[in-house]
Design an enzyme around this catalytic site. Structure first.
Site, PDB file in Angstrom:
ATOM      1  N   VAL A  61       0.852  -1.191   0.000  1.00  0.00           N
ATOM      2  CA  VAL A  61       0.000   0.000   0.000  1.00  0.00           C
ATOM      3  C   VAL A  61       0.888   1.241   0.000  1.00  0.00           C
ATOM      4  CG1 VAL A  61      -1.837   1.251   1.211  1.00  0.00           C
ATOM      5  CG2 VAL A  61      -1.747  -1.256   1.337  1.00  0.00           C
ATOM      6  N   THR A  62       0.844   2.031  -1.077  1.00  0.00           N
ATOM      7  CA  THR A  62       1.602   3.295  -1.064  1.00  0.00           C
ATOM      8  C   THR A  62       0.804   4.334  -0.289  1.00  0.00           C
ATOM      9  OG1 THR A  62       0.698   4.363  -3.050  1.00  0.00           O
ATOM     10  CG2 THR A  62       2.478   2.731  -3.390  1.00  0.00           C
ATOM     11  N   GLY A  65       1.336   5.350   5.274  1.00  0.00           N
ATOM     12  CA  GLY A  65       1.671   5.964   6.553  1.00  0.00           C
ATOM     13  C   GLY A  65       0.586   6.891   7.079  1.00  0.00           C
ATOM     14  N   GLY A  73      -3.745   8.567   6.684  1.00  0.00           N
ATOM     15  CA  GLY A  73      -5.084   8.721   6.101  1.00  0.00           C
ATOM     16  C   GLY A  73      -5.695   7.452   5.520  1.00  0.00           C
ATOM     17  N   ILE A  74      -6.107   7.563   4.267  1.00  0.00           N
ATOM     18  CA  ILE A  74      -6.795   6.442   3.599  1.00  0.00           C
ATOM     19  C   ILE A  74      -5.861   5.234   3.488  1.00  0.00           C
ATOM     20  CG2 ILE A  74      -7.783   5.698   1.390  1.00  0.00           C
ATOM     21  CD1 ILE A  74      -8.826   8.628   1.050  1.00  0.00           C
ATOM     22  N   ASP A  89       9.590   6.821  -2.899  1.00  0.00           N
ATOM     23  CA  ASP A  89       9.067   8.016  -3.557  1.00  0.00           C
ATOM     24  C   ASP A  89       8.444   7.526  -4.860  1.00  0.00           C
ATOM     25  OD1 ASP A  89       8.513  10.267  -4.972  1.00  0.00           O
ATOM     26  OD2 ASP A  89      10.536  11.121  -4.886  1.00  0.00           O
ATOM     27  N   TYR A 141      -4.743  18.889  -9.679  1.00  0.00           N
ATOM     28  CA  TYR A 141      -5.242  17.697  -8.976  1.00  0.00           C
ATOM     29  C   TYR A 141      -6.352  16.999  -9.792  1.00  0.00           C
ATOM     30  CZ  TYR A 141      -6.892  14.870  -5.019  1.00  0.00           C
ATOM     31  OH  TYR A 141      -7.258  13.838  -4.192  1.00  0.00           O
ATOM     32  N   ALA A 142      -7.304  17.787 -10.293  1.00  0.00           N
ATOM     33  CA  ALA A 142      -8.424  17.204 -11.053  1.00  0.00           C
ATOM     34  C   ALA A 142      -7.899  16.468 -12.286  1.00  0.00           C
ATOM     35  CB  ALA A 142      -9.408  18.296 -11.465  1.00  0.00           C
ATOM     36  N   ILE A 182     -12.790  13.104   2.583  1.00  0.00           N
ATOM     37  CA  ILE A 182     -12.587  12.122   3.643  1.00  0.00           C
ATOM     38  C   ILE A 182     -11.763  12.787   4.756  1.00  0.00           C
ATOM     39  CG2 ILE A 182     -11.696   9.803   4.153  1.00  0.00           C
ATOM     40  CD1 ILE A 182     -13.887   9.823   1.935  1.00  0.00           C
TER      41      ILE A 182
HETATM   42  P1  NAP Z   1      -2.635  11.830   3.384  1.00  0.00           P
HETATM   43  O1  NAP Z   1      -3.217  11.576   4.724  1.00  0.00           O
HETATM   44  O2  NAP Z   1      -1.884  13.100   3.140  1.00  0.00           O
HETATM   45  O3  NAP Z   1      -1.699  10.571   3.023  1.00  0.00           O
HETATM   46  C1  NAP Z   1      -0.934  10.531   1.855  1.00  0.00           C
HETATM   47  C2  NAP Z   1       0.357   9.809   2.138  1.00  0.00           C
HETATM   48  O4  NAP Z   1       1.121   9.741   0.916  1.00  0.00           O
HETATM   49  C3  NAP Z   1       1.236  10.573   3.159  1.00  0.00           C
HETATM   50  O5  NAP Z   1       1.822   9.683   4.085  1.00  0.00           O
HETATM   51  C4  NAP Z   1       2.302  11.205   2.256  1.00  0.00           C
HETATM   52  O6  NAP Z   1       3.503  11.478   2.905  1.00  0.00           O
HETATM   53  C5  NAP Z   1       2.469  10.120   1.208  1.00  0.00           C
HETATM   54  N1  NAP Z   1       3.179  10.595   0.034  1.00  0.00           N
HETATM   55  C6  NAP Z   1       3.217  11.860  -0.469  1.00  0.00           C
HETATM   56  N2  NAP Z   1       4.036  11.914  -1.519  1.00  0.00           N
HETATM   57  C7  NAP Z   1       4.537  10.669  -1.701  1.00  0.00           C
HETATM   58  C8  NAP Z   1       5.462  10.098  -2.614  1.00  0.00           C
HETATM   59  N3  NAP Z   1       6.051  10.842  -3.576  1.00  0.00           N
HETATM   60  N4  NAP Z   1       5.749   8.787  -2.510  1.00  0.00           N
HETATM   61  C9  NAP Z   1       5.192   8.030  -1.536  1.00  0.00           C
HETATM   62  N5  NAP Z   1       4.329   8.522  -0.628  1.00  0.00           N
HETATM   63  C10 NAP Z   1       3.998   9.824  -0.708  1.00  0.00           C
HETATM   64  O7  NAP Z   1      -3.761  11.785   2.254  1.00  0.00           O
HETATM   65  P2  NAP Z   1      -5.117  10.930   2.151  1.00  0.00           P
HETATM   66  O8  NAP Z   1      -6.217  11.846   2.387  1.00  0.00           O
HETATM   67  O9  NAP Z   1      -5.000   9.666   2.900  1.00  0.00           O
HETATM   68  O10 NAP Z   1      -5.088  10.629   0.600  1.00  0.00           O
HETATM   69  C11 NAP Z   1      -4.760   9.334   0.083  1.00  0.00           C
HETATM   70  C12 NAP Z   1      -5.142   9.296  -1.387  1.00  0.00           C
HETATM   71  O11 NAP Z   1      -6.537   9.522  -1.508  1.00  0.00           O
HETATM   72  C13 NAP Z   1      -4.476  10.382  -2.219  1.00  0.00           C
HETATM   73  O12 NAP Z   1      -4.146   9.866  -3.480  1.00  0.00           O
HETATM   74  C14 NAP Z   1      -5.544  11.434  -2.344  1.00  0.00           C
HETATM   75  O13 NAP Z   1      -5.373  12.234  -3.472  1.00  0.00           O
HETATM   76  C15 NAP Z   1      -6.778  10.573  -2.406  1.00  0.00           C
HETATM   77  N6  NAP Z   1      -8.013  11.238  -2.025  1.00  0.00           N
HETATM   78  C16 NAP Z   1      -8.147  11.792  -0.782  1.00  0.00           C
HETATM   79  C17 NAP Z   1      -9.355  12.417  -0.457  1.00  0.00           C
HETATM   80  C18 NAP Z   1      -9.584  13.045   0.898  1.00  0.00           C
HETATM   81  O14 NAP Z   1     -10.604  13.747   1.041  1.00  0.00           O
HETATM   82  N7  NAP Z   1      -8.732  12.840   1.882  1.00  0.00           N
HETATM   83  C19 NAP Z   1     -10.385  12.478  -1.392  1.00  0.00           C
HETATM   84  C20 NAP Z   1     -10.196  11.912  -2.636  1.00  0.00           C
HETATM   85  C21 NAP Z   1      -9.010  11.281  -2.940  1.00  0.00           C
HETATM   86  P3  NAP Z   1       3.695  13.002   3.496  1.00  0.00           P
HETATM   87  O15 NAP Z   1       2.743  13.113   4.620  1.00  0.00           O
HETATM   88  O16 NAP Z   1       5.127  13.017   3.892  1.00  0.00           O
HETATM   89  O17 NAP Z   1       3.383  13.926   2.342  1.00  0.00           O
END
Ligand code: NAP
Length: 245
Positions: free
Chosen positions: A11-12, A15, A17-18, A60, A154-155, A187
């Site tokens: 799982v990438t 660490g 959130g999702i 990364d 992003y979109a 989320i």
């Molecule tokens: P999050 O809590 O910020 O978690 C994202 C994780 O990815 C963080 O641990 C981050 O590390 C890591 N990351 C960033 N850049 C990276 C890289 N180059 N290589 C490997 N890991 C990297 O975000 P989340 O809300 O869980 O989002 C997870 C996914 O769901 C994302 O793709 C996001 O776009 C998508 N999503 C989220 C939402 C929402 O409402 N939360 C809605 C729709 C889609 P750092 O903390 O060090 O940056």
């Protein structure tokens, strides 16, 4: 019997959130989970919470070299290739199009879209070489459909993830590798916690369920798509948004 007993998952973004909730859901279902994140400390914390069969790897996703090393480290540790791969690493760098910097555009594209491409390419190639079936789940976003103001980078990146998912599904079906994407709404994760209060209010108003989703509500759908219960679902783009418009 638990749905993923003994299967190996990577799982990438695991660490936070999702991604973290996905790691927990897959572990509950009996999978061994590799937590891969750029934030190695966060990945180690998730892995330690999951238990001794889990492994943290620093990756990364925007770097071909880093993704290649991640795959090799995974195989070295478990003597096999992961058969469940979840692309959850992602970032936002919001700005109005007229004010967006080239770096803000490039960073989002490199991590969200190119990162999904690199992980998908390396791990699917390994599944094919090792002659194992697999399932890949990409986290796109409802923003790919809503095309929200201030999020052109992003979109477009998340619409790209949706397209990539469907092309990959067509190309990999013959190898018994399924590829699907989830389009979450808003989320409750570190990514959204600092949104201005007025934006949060508007999002809730526009959501039929009048609330943000929880990471577990996305993770449970990932676990389903990773399981044999979804064995004929391939190339699907599934909204998990509480009906956000
Ligand atoms: P999050 O809590 O910020 O978690 C994202 C994780 O990815 C963080 O641990 C981050 O590390 C890591 N990351 C960033 N850049 C990276 C890289 N180059 N290589 C490997 N890991 C990297 O975000 P989340 O809300 O869980 O989002 C997870 C996914 O769901 C994302 O793709 C996001 O776009 C998508 N999503 C989220 C939402 C929402 O409402 N939360 C809605 C729709 C889609 P750092 O903390 O060090 O940056």
């Amino acid at each position: 019997m638990r749905g993923h007993f003994g299967r190996l998952a990577l799982v990438t973004g695991g660490g936070s959130g999702i991604g973290k909730a996905v790691c927990q859901a897959l572990t509950r279902e009996g999978a061994k989970v590799i937590v891969a994140d750029k934030n190695y400390e966060a990945a180690k914390l998730t892995a330690s919470e999951l238990g001794p069969e889990s492994l943290a790897l620093e990756v990364d996703v925007s770097s071909d070299q880093s993704v290649y090393k991640c795959l090799n480290d995974a195989i070295k540790n478990y003597k096999r290739s992961p058969q469940i791969v979840v692309n959850s690493a992602g970032i936002i760098r919001d700005a109005y199009l007229l004010k967006m910097t080239e770096t803000e555009f490039d960073d989002v594209y490199k991590i969200n879209l190119k990162g999904t491409f690199l992980i998908t390419q390396h791990f699917a190639k390994s599944m094919v070489e090792h002659k194992i079936s697999g399932t890949i789940i990409n986290i796109s976003s409802i923003v790919a459909k809503l095309n929200t103001v201030g999020q052109c980078n992003y979109a477009a990146s998340k619409a790209g993830v949706a397209s990539l998912t469907q092309v990959a599904a067509k190309e990999f079906g013959k190898f018994n590798i399924r590829v699907n994407a989830i389009l979450p709404g808003y989320i409750e994760t570190p990514m959204t916690e600092n949104l201005p209060e007025d934006v949060k209010k508007i999002v809730k108003e526009r959501c039929a369920m009048k609330r943000f989703g929880r990471p577990e509500e996305v993770a449970d759908v990932v676990a389903f798509l990773a399981s044999e219960k979804s064995s004929y679902i391939n190339g699907a783009l599934i909204d998990v948004s509480g009906c956000l418009s």
